[in-house]
Design a protein around this motif. Structure first.
Motif, PDB file in Angstrom:
ATOM      1  N   LEU A 117       0.835  -1.187   0.000  1.00  0.00           N
ATOM      2  CA  LEU A 117       0.000   0.000   0.000  1.00  0.00           C
ATOM      3  C   LEU A 117       0.877   1.247   0.000  1.00  0.00           C
ATOM      4  O   LEU A 117       1.745   1.396   0.853  1.00  0.00           O
ATOM      5  CB  LEU A 117      -0.904  -0.004   1.226  1.00  0.00           C
ATOM      6  CG  LEU A 117      -1.759   1.244   1.475  1.00  0.00           C
ATOM      7  CD1 LEU A 117      -2.743   1.468   0.335  1.00  0.00           C
ATOM      8  CD2 LEU A 117      -2.497   1.111   2.804  1.00  0.00           C
ATOM      9  N   GLU A 118       0.643   2.133  -0.957  1.00  0.00           N
ATOM     10  CA  GLU A 118       1.391   3.398  -1.021  1.00  0.00           C
ATOM     11  C   GLU A 118       0.417   4.560  -0.999  1.00  0.00           C
ATOM     12  O   GLU A 118      -0.567   4.585  -1.743  1.00  0.00           O
ATOM     13  CB  GLU A 118       2.250   3.484  -2.282  1.00  0.00           C
ATOM     14  CG  GLU A 118       3.048   4.783  -2.365  1.00  0.00           C
ATOM     15  CD  GLU A 118       3.937   4.874  -3.590  1.00  0.00           C
ATOM     16  OE1 GLU A 118       4.220   6.010  -4.033  1.00  0.00           O
ATOM     17  OE2 GLU A 118       4.349   3.816  -4.107  1.00  0.00           O
ATOM     18  N   LEU A 119       0.692   5.518  -0.114  1.00  0.00           N
ATOM     19  CA  LEU A 119      -0.074   6.751  -0.042  1.00  0.00           C
ATOM     20  C   LEU A 119       0.834   7.916  -0.399  1.00  0.00           C
ATOM     21  O   LEU A 119       2.018   7.921  -0.044  1.00  0.00           O
ATOM     22  CB  LEU A 119      -0.638   6.970   1.363  1.00  0.00           C
ATOM     23  CG  LEU A 119      -1.644   5.946   1.886  1.00  0.00           C
ATOM     24  CD1 LEU A 119      -0.945   4.852   2.666  1.00  0.00           C
ATOM     25  CD2 LEU A 119      -2.695   6.629   2.751  1.00  0.00           C
ATOM     26  N   ARG A 120       0.272   8.904  -1.082  1.00  0.00           N
ATOM     27  CA  ARG A 120       0.996  10.140  -1.373  1.00  0.00           C
ATOM     28  C   ARG A 120       0.113  11.319  -1.002  1.00  0.00           C
ATOM     29  O   ARG A 120      -1.114  11.280  -1.146  1.00  0.00           O
ATOM     30  CB  ARG A 120       1.385  10.233  -2.852  1.00  0.00           C
ATOM     31  CG  ARG A 120       2.352   9.154  -3.310  1.00  0.00           C
ATOM     32  CD  ARG A 120       2.869   9.420  -4.715  1.00  0.00           C
ATOM     33  NE  ARG A 120       3.656   8.298  -5.221  1.00  0.00           N
ATOM     34  CZ  ARG A 120       4.314   8.296  -6.359  1.00  0.00           C
ATOM     35  NH1 ARG A 120       4.289   9.377  -7.144  1.00  0.00           N
ATOM     36  NH2 ARG A 120       5.003   7.238  -6.735  1.00  0.00           N
ATOM     37  N   SER A 121       0.763  12.374  -0.531  1.00  0.00           N
ATOM     38  CA  SER A 121       0.029  13.569  -0.127  1.00  0.00           C
ATOM     39  C   SER A 121       0.991  14.741  -0.095  1.00  0.00           C
ATOM     40  O   SER A 121       2.211  14.559   0.007  1.00  0.00           O
ATOM     41  CB  SER A 121      -0.596  13.371   1.257  1.00  0.00           C
ATOM     42  OG  SER A 121      -1.293  14.539   1.678  1.00  0.00           O
ATOM     43  N   ASN A 122       0.447  15.943  -0.173  1.00  0.00           N
ATOM     44  CA  ASN A 122       1.275  17.120   0.049  1.00  0.00           C
ATOM     45  C   ASN A 122       1.041  17.692   1.449  1.00  0.00           C
ATOM     46  O   ASN A 122       1.539  18.753   1.772  1.00  0.00           O
ATOM     47  CB  ASN A 122       1.028  18.193  -1.015  1.00  0.00           C
ATOM     48  CG  ASN A 122      -0.394  18.702  -0.962  1.00  0.00           C
ATOM     49  OD1 ASN A 122      -1.333  17.911  -0.849  1.00  0.00           O
ATOM     50  ND2 ASN A 122      -0.583  20.002  -1.060  1.00  0.00           N
ATOM     51  N   TRP A 123       0.303  16.945   2.289  1.00  0.00           N
ATOM     52  CA  TRP A 123       0.121  17.296   3.697  1.00  0.00           C
ATOM     53  C   TRP A 123       0.745  16.198   4.547  1.00  0.00           C
ATOM     54  O   TRP A 123       0.195  15.113   4.690  1.00  0.00           O
ATOM     55  CB  TRP A 123      -1.355  17.452   4.028  1.00  0.00           C
ATOM     56  CG  TRP A 123      -1.603  17.987   5.410  1.00  0.00           C
ATOM     57  CD1 TRP A 123      -0.850  18.881   6.092  1.00  0.00           C
ATOM     58  CD2 TRP A 123      -2.706  17.638   6.256  1.00  0.00           C
ATOM     59  NE1 TRP A 123      -1.390  19.122   7.328  1.00  0.00           N
ATOM     60  CE2 TRP A 123      -2.533  18.384   7.454  1.00  0.00           C
ATOM     61  CE3 TRP A 123      -3.804  16.805   6.120  1.00  0.00           C
ATOM     62  CZ2 TRP A 123      -3.438  18.291   8.512  1.00  0.00           C
ATOM     63  CZ3 TRP A 123      -4.703  16.722   7.165  1.00  0.00           C
ATOM     64  CH2 TRP A 123      -4.525  17.453   8.346  1.00  0.00           C
ATOM     65  N   ARG A 124       1.908  16.454   5.066  1.00  0.00           N
ATOM     66  CA  ARG A 124       2.667  15.428   5.787  1.00  0.00           C
ATOM     67  C   ARG A 124       1.885  14.860   6.970  1.00  0.00           C
ATOM     68  O   ARG A 124       1.987  13.678   7.295  1.00  0.00           O
ATOM     69  CB  ARG A 124       4.003  16.003   6.266  1.00  0.00           C
ATOM     70  CG  ARG A 124       4.902  14.977   6.907  1.00  0.00           C
ATOM     71  CD  ARG A 124       6.305  15.487   7.131  1.00  0.00           C
ATOM     72  NE  ARG A 124       7.190  14.399   7.508  1.00  0.00           N
ATOM     73  CZ  ARG A 124       8.454  14.288   7.160  1.00  0.00           C
ATOM     74  NH1 ARG A 124       8.992  15.214   6.380  1.00  0.00           N
ATOM     75  NH2 ARG A 124       9.175  13.273   7.544  1.00  0.00           N
ATOM     76  N   THR A 125       1.110  15.690   7.631  1.00  0.00           N
ATOM     77  CA  THR A 125       0.355  15.251   8.798  1.00  0.00           C
ATOM     78  C   THR A 125      -0.555  14.082   8.470  1.00  0.00           C
ATOM     79  O   THR A 125      -0.732  13.171   9.288  1.00  0.00           O
ATOM     80  CB  THR A 125      -0.469  16.425   9.366  1.00  0.00           C
ATOM     81  OG1 THR A 125       0.416  17.492   9.712  1.00  0.00           O
ATOM     82  CG2 THR A 125      -1.255  15.996  10.594  1.00  0.00           C
ATOM     83  N   TYR A 126      -1.136  14.091   7.282  1.00  0.00           N
ATOM     84  CA  TYR A 126      -2.038  13.001   6.890  1.00  0.00           C
ATOM     85  C   TYR A 126      -1.311  11.662   6.927  1.00  0.00           C
ATOM     86  O   TYR A 126      -1.824  10.662   7.445  1.00  0.00           O
ATOM     87  CB  TYR A 126      -2.581  13.279   5.483  1.00  0.00           C
ATOM     88  CG  TYR A 126      -3.737  12.406   5.074  1.00  0.00           C
ATOM     89  CD1 TYR A 126      -5.042  12.885   5.149  1.00  0.00           C
ATOM     90  CD2 TYR A 126      -3.552  11.107   4.593  1.00  0.00           C
ATOM     91  CE1 TYR A 126      -6.121  12.102   4.766  1.00  0.00           C
ATOM     92  CE2 TYR A 126      -4.617  10.313   4.220  1.00  0.00           C
ATOM     93  CZ  TYR A 126      -5.899  10.819   4.307  1.00  0.00           C
ATOM     94  OH  TYR A 126      -6.964  10.030   3.943  1.00  0.00           O
TER      95      TYR A 126
END
Length: 294
Positions: free
Chosen positions: A202-211
Motif C-alpha cells: 500500500l502506497e499513499l501520497r500527499s502534500n500534507w505530511r500530517t495526513y
C-alpha cells in the motif's frame, strides 16, 4: 479531491495557479488517531452490518469481477492485481497499467465525470477517452479498467470476494484538515480495516505530511493491537476486547513491516495526477508512505 497547500499564503497559491482548496499549516497529528483507528478495527463487523452497499456499486463490482475473470483467463500467469483507489481522472491507473503490463489494474472513483475526462494526453492514441452513454465500467488499456463506485463499499465487496492485492494506491486523498473531520480521513474511517485486509504493498501520497504521519500512527496502533493477544493496552477504549479482531485484519496488521516512516520525494514526469504535476511545478514538498501488508 481537495488540494492542500502547506505553509503558503493564499496570494502565493493563486499566483501559482494551483487547484482551489484549503490553505493550512502543518500541524501535530490528531491526539485521538490511535484510539479511533483501534475502535474501528474492533467494530468492523458492526460497521459492515449497518452500512448499506449502494446498488450501483454492487452492479459495478459484479461487472468488474466478470472483467477480471475474463482477463485472468486470457492472461495465464499474470503478475497480480493492482488497485488504484480514488483514482480521479484515471491518469494514475493508466500509468500503473503501462508500468506493470503483467498485472491487471483497476482504478476506482466515485465521480463518473472525472473518469470520463479525456486522457489522450497521457497516452496518445490509446482508447481511454470514454464518451457518450458509456457506463460506470470502462475498459482502458488491455490490462486496465476504470470503474465508478463508492470506495468503502467496493473495498467491502473485494474483501468478501477474497481479493488479495499485489499493490494498492491511495494518491492525494482528500485530507479533511479540520480537527473535527478526523473520521473522514481514510486512516480514521470505519472502512480502513478493509484496506488492511486487502493486503499488498500500500502506497499513499500527499502534500500534507500530517495526513501520512497519522496513517503511521493509526496503522501502527492496529498492528500493536493485532499482536497483543488480547491485551489492548491503553490504545483503544477500555471496553474494547482485542480478541474480537477479525482474523483477516489481524493477519494483515501483523505482517506490517517495522520502521514505518514518511519520506519526502521529488516528482517527475510522467506525473501520477494533475495534483502532483501542479504541486511539483510550484515547488511544493510532496510526501509518500509505503506499507507492506503481506
Amino acid at each position: 479531491m481537495a488540494a492542500v497547500v502547506v505553509a503558503l499564503g493564499l496570494s502565493a497559491v493563486r499566483s501559482r495557479d494551483l487547484p482551489p482548496g484549503y490553505v493550512i499549516e502543518r500541524q501535530a497529528p490528531h491526539a485521538r488517531t490511535a484510539a479511533v483507528a483501534c475502535k474501528h478495527v474492533l467494530e468492523l463487523d458492526s460497521f459492515l452490518h449497518n452500512a448499506p452497499t449502494p446498488e450501483h456499486t454492487r452492479a459495478t463490482f459484479g461487472a468488474t469481477a466478470a472483467w477480471l475473470a475474463e482477463r485472468h483467463g486470457a492472461r495465464r500467469g499474470a503478475g497480480g492485481l493492482l488497485l488504484d483507489s480514488g483514482c480521479g481522472t484515471g491518469r494514475s491507473t493508466l500509468l500503473l497499467a503501462q508500468q506493470h503490463p503483467d498485472c491487471l489494474v483497476i482504478g476506482v472513483d466515485r465521480s463518473l465525470a472525472r473518469l470520463r475526462k479525456d486522457k489522450r494526453d497521457i497516452s496518445p492514441g490509446a482508447a481511454c477517452a470514454p464518451r457518450g452513454d458509456e457506463g460506470p465500467v470502462q475498459p482502458a488499456f488491455d490490462n486496465a479498467l476504470l470503474v465508478r463506485a463508492d470506495l468503502p463499499a467496493f473495498w467491502r465487496l473485494a474483501v468478501e470476494s477474497g481479493w488479495r492485492l499485489r499493490a494498492h494506491r491511495l494518491l492525494f486523498p482528500n485530507p479533511y484538515p479540520k480537527p473535527a473531520h478526523l473520521p473522514r480521513r481514510w486512516h480514521a474511517h470505519p472502512s480502513w480495516p478493509l484496506v488492511l485486509a486487502l493486503g499488498g504493498e500500500l502506497e499513499l501520497r500527499s502534500n500534507w505530511r500530517t495526513y501520512l504521519e497519522e496513517t503511521v500512527i493509526a496503522t501502527s496502533a492496529i498492528a500493536h493491537l493485532a499482536s497483543s493477544d488480547g491485551e489492548a493496552g491503553d490504545l483503544p477504549p477500555p471496553s474494547c476486547d482485542a480478541a474480537a479482531l477479525r482474523p483477516d485484519v489481524r493477519a494483515a496488521a501483523r505482517a506490517l513491516a517495522a520502521g514505518l516512516r514518511v519520506e519526502q520525494y521529488a516528482a517527475s514526469a510522467p506525473f501520477v495526477s494533475e495534483f502532483e504535476a501542479k504541486y511539483e511545478a510550484a515547488r511544493l514538498p510532496l510526501f509518500r508512505l509505503a506499507l507492506r501488508l503481506g
